[in-house]
Enzyme design. Structure first.
Site, mmCIF file in Angstrom:
data_model
loop_
_atom_site.group_PDB
_atom_site.id
_atom_site.type_symbol
_atom_site.label_atom_id
_atom_site.label_comp_id
_atom_site.label_asym_id
_atom_site.label_seq_id
_atom_site.Cartn_x
_atom_site.Cartn_y
_atom_site.Cartn_z
ATOM 1 C CD GLU A 325 -2.957 -1.187 2.275
ATOM 2 O OE1 GLU A 325 -2.697 -0.644 3.356
ATOM 3 O OE2 GLU A 325 -4.060 -1.712 2.007
ATOM 4 N NE ARG A 358 0.971 -5.351 9.488
ATOM 5 C CZ ARG A 358 0.059 -4.690 8.786
ATOM 6 N NH1 ARG A 358 0.408 -3.796 7.895
ATOM 7 N NH2 ARG A 358 -1.219 -4.943 8.964
ATOM 8 C CG ASP A 399 -7.419 -5.373 4.822
ATOM 9 O OD1 ASP A 399 -7.046 -5.591 5.971
ATOM 10 O OD2 ASP A 399 -7.407 -4.249 4.296
ATOM 11 C CD GLU A 427 -9.909 -1.154 8.047
ATOM 12 O OE1 GLU A 427 -9.019 -1.765 8.663
ATOM 13 O OE2 GLU A 427 -9.731 -0.650 6.921
ATOM 14 C CD1 TRP A 577 -6.874 -1.200 -2.261
ATOM 15 C CD2 TRP A 577 -6.438 0.973 -2.510
ATOM 16 N NE1 TRP A 577 -5.688 -0.933 -1.618
ATOM 17 C CE2 TRP A 577 -5.390 0.393 -1.751
ATOM 18 C CE3 TRP A 577 -6.374 2.340 -2.800
ATOM 19 C CZ2 TRP A 577 -4.304 1.125 -1.275
ATOM 20 C CZ3 TRP A 577 -5.287 3.077 -2.325
ATOM 21 C CH2 TRP A 577 -4.263 2.474 -1.570
HETATM 22 C C1 BDP Z 1 -6.227 -2.089 5.991
HETATM 23 C C2 BDP Z 1 -6.529 -0.718 6.478
HETATM 24 C C3 BDP Z 1 -5.373 0.227 6.346
HETATM 25 C C4 BDP Z 1 -4.127 -0.411 6.945
HETATM 26 C C5 BDP Z 1 -3.881 -1.746 6.302
HETATM 27 C C6 BDP Z 1 -2.727 -2.515 6.927
HETATM 28 O O1 BDP Z 1 -7.629 -0.217 5.749
HETATM 29 O O2 BDP Z 1 -5.709 1.424 6.988
HETATM 30 O O3 BDP Z 1 -3.027 0.417 6.772
HETATM 31 O O4 BDP Z 1 -5.006 -2.557 6.456
HETATM 32 O O5 BDP Z 1 -3.001 -3.490 7.598
HETATM 33 O O6 BDP Z 1 -7.188 -2.935 6.551
HETATM 34 O O7 BDP Z 1 -1.581 -2.176 6.725
#
Ligand code: BDP
Length: 736
Positions: A325, A358, A399, A427, A577
């Site tokens: 990301e 990660r 996610d 979230e 996304w």
């Molecule tokens: C997603 C979130 C984002 C996080 C990302 C992560 O929307 O804000 O930065 O995961 O885990 O679920 O890095």
């Protein structure tokens, strides 16, 4: 200044008629009185550590503690003793007197064989309990019946003390105890996605609790409360800052602040960790590159680690989000994740720190199914990571969706310690307003069978190292903690923090039993409360899945803030996304074909699992549209065509929320009015939003299904355009 202020008040009061003045006075006096009384209002701040007096008959079953024998020669011993005095004082009415030896029946004796000599003879029984484990036993000491809480190290005794208090709080018998407990995972960590400006990414409980600006000069008492709450459930580490990291946290100014927090946490057995920005050597180090194979970069990180440990000798290590990301990472220099992780590991190794690297990586430049990318990138590096690296894997491959099948990396990297990453903050599960107990969701993943080494190779056994023997072991939970008085944004979200800690201690534990403990400690031990509330909690996860993403649908929420339904989300900077990327609805059907005819993500699982998920007849229906694209008239196991089943599940979800409301309303009078009212109000919001999810989703998918709603199911009250036009510019927790 003072005078001006005083005269302003005089003028203001003087303008009001007499009766009003009296009213103001009364209000002020009442306020002052309220201040003088210790806080008894149930505002949730006390969490599950309320220590309210035990009502009969449970108090009868709790043997009175006639004396407390516990040393206080170290900071950990001191907090353990203090906690017992506080807990016993609250629960039993009076705190027991302190004693040096057991001189009468009913003493509670707490410590290690070194701190309390009377416990020395229990030394052999402590074998195998490690540093953090403990024993709680009813026995005779010096001829008197007593209870011992004993451990190899102080921290174990502190955990044992909390366990003993939990037994009292939950009304468990404490007269014939013989309990052994040791954590199954070594690193039990919270991940705060907190920015240095106090915004919490995906936080729904106010601001960050870290008051960076005033640290280290001002130490909020809340930091101690935080550490204490975490210690009570066995959490032993905390990553203070967001994975989308700011390199500034690694500068000396911030390290002083971090060190101040570490000092508060230390007596509670909690280490601090930091999210490290991979490009820090460039951003704050003045180097031209952050290439992990560049000697100057390696030197920089070694010096940085030395600088950190000089201030924080028990610093835990780094958490890293790299090449994901938009975050920088080793791939920016043509290097692998292993190269990046090992460079940091080398810097931390002399200090016994770890790297939590990660696996949440995916790129929009990669055309392959997003669900496959982490596995594709990481599996080839199995065995290449340094000994003090753990790869931190989200529970599912997309996610933190309301329901995901377990991540295919679990079981697929036998030579690498894999940590579980759960998201405690909701979230994708209704923020802090929806009542969703995550225990069953986590339990489902932990108990899932990877078949990596034949049947019974559960995810829990992968992460606790019992399957492949990896060390260290660990688990991370993205925190739901903020500056709100009740910590988590809602009373029931406290249960998720609590359950996370308990499952981190023992990933084989039962979500239902944990919920029951939490309800007894948090609300009431009255079975007329415990039973319905636990049932409601246990059903709440299926409910949210049903009204948001039934049958394996996923990633359908509003763009950016992730609040509310957005199955129509398409276009924008990245296909992965959008919602349409994931649901693939068209006139011919719906769902993501991840079988061999599609992306073949199923092949990343061990063959028996791959065969099950890939087979339309055998795939669990909860994952149907996760793995398969099926026509609208596909006959589901209920006998209903897919479209009808979808509608049925949406409505089932809304109905379940209605039922939760009825259950909760029925508990009025059995729960303190303050918390009862807030939960009731939140449930009303949840019902509205569940209905909204259902209506908007049905309105949208019907444009493809082109079928009427089955009998007995009402059409959405608004046209699709209405739902699509809704905007929420200030929804909380957005990513920045
Ligand atoms: C997603 C979130 C984002 C996080 C990302 C992560 O929307 O804000 O930065 O995961 O885990 O679920 O890095």
């Amino acid at each position: 200044m003072r005078r001006a202020c005083g005269s302003r008040i005089a003028t203001w009061a003087g303008r009001r008629p007499g009766w009003r003045r009296a009213g103001v006075l009364a209000a002020v006096l009442a306020l002052a009185a309220a201040w003088a009384i210790p806080a008894v209002a149930e505002d949730g701040h006390a969490l599950w550590l309320r220590y309210q007096p035990l009502a009969e008959p449970a108090r009868g079953s709790a043997a009175p503690v006639t004396a407390l024998v516990a040393a206080a020669a170290t900071p950990i011993q001191a907090v353990a003793r203090q906690e017992l005095l506080r807990g016993l004082g609250g629960l039993l009415g009076t705190a027991p007197p302190l004693a040096d030896a057991v001189a009468r029946p009913g003493a509670l004796v707490v410590g290690t064989p070194e701190s309390v000599p009377a416990l020395a003879r229990l030394r052999p029984a402590l074998e195998g309990l490690g540093r953090e484990g403990y024993l709680i036993r009813s026995l005779e000491i010096d001829g008197h019946p007593a209870t011992a809480i004993v451990a190899n190290q102080d921290i174990g005794a502190l955990y044992g003390a909390f366990h003993y208090l939990r037994l009292l709080q939950t009304g468990a018998p404490v007269d014939a105890l013989d309990l052994r407990s040791a954590p199954k995972l070594q690193l039990r960590v919270l991940n705060h996605w907190d920015n240095l400006d106090r915004h919490v990414e995906r936080g729904y409980a106010g601001q960050s609790i870290w008051d960076w600006h005033r640290l280290p000069g001002w130490i909020e008492p809340r930091y101690t409360d935080y550490a204490r709450a975490n210690a009570s459930i066995g959490i032993n580490g905390t990553v203070l800052n967001n994975v989308n990291a700011n390199a500034l946290v690694l500068t000396p100014m911030y390290l002083e602040k971090v060190a101040a927090l570490a000092e508060v946490f230390r007596p509670w057995g909690i280490r601090v960790y930091l999210s490290a920005r991979f490009s820090a050597p460039v951003e704050i180090g003045g180097l031209a590159t952050a290439d992990p194979l560049d000697p100057a970069v390696r030197r920089w990180w070694r010096a940085k680690a030395d600088q950190i440990y000089a201030r924080i000798p028990d610093f835990g290590g780094f958490l890293v989000k790299a090449n994901s990301e938009g975050q920088p990472g080793p791939q920016d220099y043509g290097r692998s994740h292993a190269d990046g992780a090992n460079m940091l590991a080398e810097a931390l190794a002399p200090h016994e720190g770890v790297v939590m690297w990660r696996a949440f990586v995916y790129s929009d430049e990669e055309p392959d199914d997003r669900a496959k990318q982490a596995y594709t990138e990481f599996v080839p590096h199995d065995g290449e990571f340094a000994d003090n690296v753990l790869v931190q894997v989200k529970n599912g491959a997309i996610d933190f969706q309301p329901r995901e099948p377990f991540h295919p990396l679990f079981g697929a990297m036998p030579q690498t310690p894999l940590m579980m990453e759960f998201q405690i903050t909701k979230e994708y599960l209704g923020f802090a307003t929806h009542l969703v107990y995550l225990g069953p969701m986590w339990e489902e993943v932990l108990r899932a069978d990877t078949h990596a080494e034949g049947e019974g190779s559960t995810v829990a056994k992968v992460i606790d190292g019992s399957l492949h023997g990896q060390r260290p072991t660990g688990i991370a939970g993205v925190a739901n903690i903020g500056s709100d008085r009740n910590w988590s944004g809602s009373h029931f979200d406290q249960a998720n923090w609590y359950a996370y800690g308990r499952l981190a201690w023992d990933p084989h534990a039962s979500a239902r039993e944990i919920a029951a403990d939490w309800v007894r400690m948090t609300f009431s031990r009255d079975p007329a409360v415990v039973e319905p509330v636990v049932d409601m909690m246990m059903a709440s996860h299926q409910a949210v899945v049903d009204y948001m993403t039934p049958l394996g649908l996923h990633h359908l929420m509003g763009r950016g803030h992730h609040y509310g339904p957005g199955p129509w989300v398409e276009g924008g900077p990245r296909a992965d996304w959008t919602s349409v990327y994931f649901h693939r609805a068209s006139r011919d059907g719906i769902g993501f074909d991840r079988t061999a005819t599609g992306s073949d993500a199923v092949s990343q699982y061990a063959p028996p699992v791959a065969r099950q998920f890939g087979d339309l007849e055998r795939v669990p229906e909860d994952f149907l549209l996760w793995f398969h694209h099926v026509p609208w008239d596909y006959r589901t196991r209920s006998g209903r065509p897919l479209w009808d089943e979808l509608v049925h599940r949406y409505d089932r979800g809304v109905a379940a929320v209605r039922e939760m409301r009825a259950t909760w309303d029925g508990l009025e009078g059995r729960i303190d009015p303050e918390r009862h009212a807030q939960v009731a109000a939140f449930l009303a919001i949840q019902e509205q939003e569940a209905q909204w999810w259902r209506d908007a989703s049905i309105a949208y998918f019907q444009t493809f299904a082109q079928r009427p709603l089955p009998d007995g199911h009402a059409p959405p009250p608004q046209p699709l355009e209405h739902y699509q036009a809704l905007e929420f510019p200030h929804a909380p927790g957005d990513g920045r």
